[in-house]
Design a protein around this motif. Structure first.
Motif, mmCIF file in Angstrom:
data_model
loop_
_atom_site.group_PDB
_atom_site.id
_atom_site.type_symbol
_atom_site.label_atom_id
_atom_site.label_comp_id
_atom_site.label_asym_id
_atom_site.label_seq_id
_atom_site.Cartn_x
_atom_site.Cartn_y
_atom_site.Cartn_z
ATOM 1 N N GLN A 41 0.823 -1.211 0.000
ATOM 2 C CA GLN A 41 0.000 0.000 0.000
ATOM 3 C C GLN A 41 0.860 1.265 0.000
ATOM 4 N N TYR A 42 2.072 1.160 0.585
ATOM 5 C CA TYR A 42 2.939 2.328 0.737
ATOM 6 C C TYR A 42 3.993 2.332 -0.366
ATOM 7 N N LYS A 43 4.113 3.464 -1.070
ATOM 8 C CA LYS A 43 5.078 3.585 -2.168
ATOM 9 C C LYS A 43 5.814 4.911 -2.037
ATOM 10 N N PRO A 44 7.022 4.888 -1.447
ATOM 11 C CA PRO A 44 7.757 6.147 -1.306
ATOM 12 C C PRO A 44 8.262 6.698 -2.634
ATOM 13 N N LEU A 45 8.326 5.844 -3.669
ATOM 14 C CA LEU A 45 8.800 6.264 -4.982
ATOM 15 C C LEU A 45 7.639 6.282 -5.975
#
Length: 512
Positions: A41-45
């Motif tokens: 769920q988390y995408k820093p890029l």
């Protein structure tokens, strides 16, 4: 019965019912958290940033390349299409990397001796486990550090066997009481396998140690054919010495492991600001480039051999140069690496859960919590060093291992996310409570039904009110962790059948 007594009785009866319900065992498939839940769920890029890092890594492999490959590795990789320059460095054309990525193993299973603990590394499934090479055992009661021993490693394996949220056991301590390196490698394998039936990771200090350790492993497995059918140990291999150099002895050991049918972890562990570039993005570029070189190496020897893309860039505190494993920057590096694993569709692993604190205290809690949650939400397949590690990987704590099981339980619940279904957003439950109902949801059928399948409960974390806490004589979290650790160690022994254990001890010098 007066009204207050009646209300108290209802509350007591409801509480008893809830306690009884929580105590009932749940089928694996309806537990609120379990191994292999899907993150991502988390995408820093952004997608564009992922593509930019990929392009930079390919450019680094073409223009900079890697030095110091062993001759056997040079021969295998140049035969596949790598180019060795006059400076001795191997460079990797884009087409070669793309060809080897096409051959690389995907959706692999890391077997355990107990099949219920098998790890299916596909897409964004998340598993938490141990790792590292701590040289000290932490005593949080006396606040001291001492050299770690083979007995400590065996004890850690036995504890992991009993922890629901620690899914694999990679060697986490060095047996400093064994001075002979071959005996240390043999004892490390046997201590791990004796303590847990979960998948195990280990390393070998010298290439010549692989063969005798494989003899031991074959005996444990019931023969070489049985081992090759279900290899339950993987080789954690630091095949590179960042920046952009092969580690010759480790590479030769890796070649032996591949031929022996052992899965490998391609481990690149640069330290941003020291052995990796200081920018977080460029540290990921270097780690990706080094691991792509590892993909070429493995698949030039054995196409499709199971290998984990182990980008493990660490962080330096740039004020001192010291490692900072519990930092927000570490969490970002790990999450970014998880995105790169998913971009390539390769099984991936990286580090989270490391604490720079020397003891299992509040600092350790926030460091372990933040980094593990971000790794899980990013969909990292194998979260290594997730529990027990202190002093920036120098110390391992058995009590922290027990406490970490609760941290990982909460992290896994965050990974699961929010279930939005027709049932979960139906207004029927609200109407029943608000329109002529009791005005609260305590004890309703929906609440009782979801108590175990939607909510998780810590084993040691304390949720008492201050009054209940005082009445319970102010239970202490660390004291409870000590008690649970000791209860596990007192009630468990070796998983090796007695006759097999006798045979192994007669053949090899086992020290625990």
């Amino acid at each position: 019965m007066n009204i207050s007594t009646e209300q108290k009785s209802r509350r007591s009866g409801g509480r008893s019912a809830r306690v009884a319900l929580r105590a009932a065992p749940l089928a694996e498939e309806i537990r609120p958290i379990r191994p292999g839940m899907k993150g991502g769920q988390y995408k820093p890029l952004t997608d564009a940033q992922v593509a930019r890092i990929h392009e930079a890594a390919l450019q680094a492999l073409e223009e900079i390349g890697l030095s110091q490959a062993p001759q056997s590795g040079v021969e295998a990789m140049t035969a596949a299409g790598a180019i060795q320059g006059d400076d001795g460095r191997l460079r990797f054309p884009r087409a070669l990397v793309e060809d080897m990525l096409a051959k690389a193993a995907r959706n692999i299973t890391l077997n355990a001796r107990n099949p219920k603990h098998d790890l299916l590394l596909e897409e964004n499934r998340v598993y938490f486990g141990t790792a590292g090479a701590a040289v000290h055992l932490v005593d949080p009661i006396n606040r001291t550090y001492r050299d770690s021993t083979i007995q400590d490693l065996y004890d850690a394996a036995r504890i992991v066997e009993q922890l629901d949220n620690v899914h694999f056991f990679q060697r986490c301590m060095v047996a400093r009481d064994i001075t002979d390196n071959l005996q240390m490698d043999l004892n490390t394998v046997y201590a791990c396998v004796s303590g847990t039936s979960k998948h195990i990771g280990t390393s070998f200090s010298e290439p010549s140690h692989v063969a005798p350790c494989m003899d031991l492993i074959h005996e444990i497995a019931g023969g070489e054919d049985a081992w090759r059918a279900r290899p339950f140990i993987s080789n954690s291999n630091c095949f590179v010495v960042p920046p952009m150099k092969f580690a010759e002895e480790s590479c030769v050991a890796m070649e032996h492991c591949i031929r022996a049918g052992m899965p490998v972890l391609l481990l690149s562990a640069g330290q941003a600001g020291a052995t990796a570039p200081a920018p977080i993005a460029l540290a990921i570029v270097q780690a990706v480039a080094e691991c792509l070189a590892g993909v070429v190496y493995v698949n030039s020897i054995a196409p499709g051999h199971p290998a984990i893309f182990g980008t493990w860039p660490f962080v330096s505190d740039l004020r001192t140069g010291a490692m900072s494993g519990g930092s927000a920057e570490q969490a970002l590096l790990t999450a970014g690496c998880a995105q790169m694993h998913r971009f390539y569709g390769l099984p991936g692993g990286a580090a989270a859960g490391i604490s720079d604190s020397k003891l299992p205290d509040m600092q350790a809690g926030w460091e372990q919590g933040i980094t593990n949650v971000m790794a899980g939400l990013a969909g990292l397949n194998m979260v290594y060093e997730a529990v027990g590690m202190h002093a920036s990987l120098l110390g391992f704590c058995l009590e922290s291992l027990v406490l970490g099981d609760d941290i990982l339980g909460q992290a896994l619940r965050a990974v699961r996310g929010i279930d939005v279904t027709e049932d979960s957003v139906s207004l029927d439950a609200m109407k029943a409570v608000c329109l002529g109902g009791p005005g609260h949801y305590l004890g309703t059928d929906q609440t009782l039904a979801l108590m175990q399948t939607e909510y998780t409960y810590p084993k040691l974390g304390n949720r008492m009110s201050p009054k209940e806490w005082e009445e319970a004589k102010k239970p202490d979290l660390l004291a409870n962790a000590v008690a649970r650790k000791q209860a596990i160690l007192d009630s468990t022994g070796s998983l090796m059948p007695r006759e097999l254990d006798r045979a192994i001890r007669a053949r090899w010098p086992i020290h625990f």
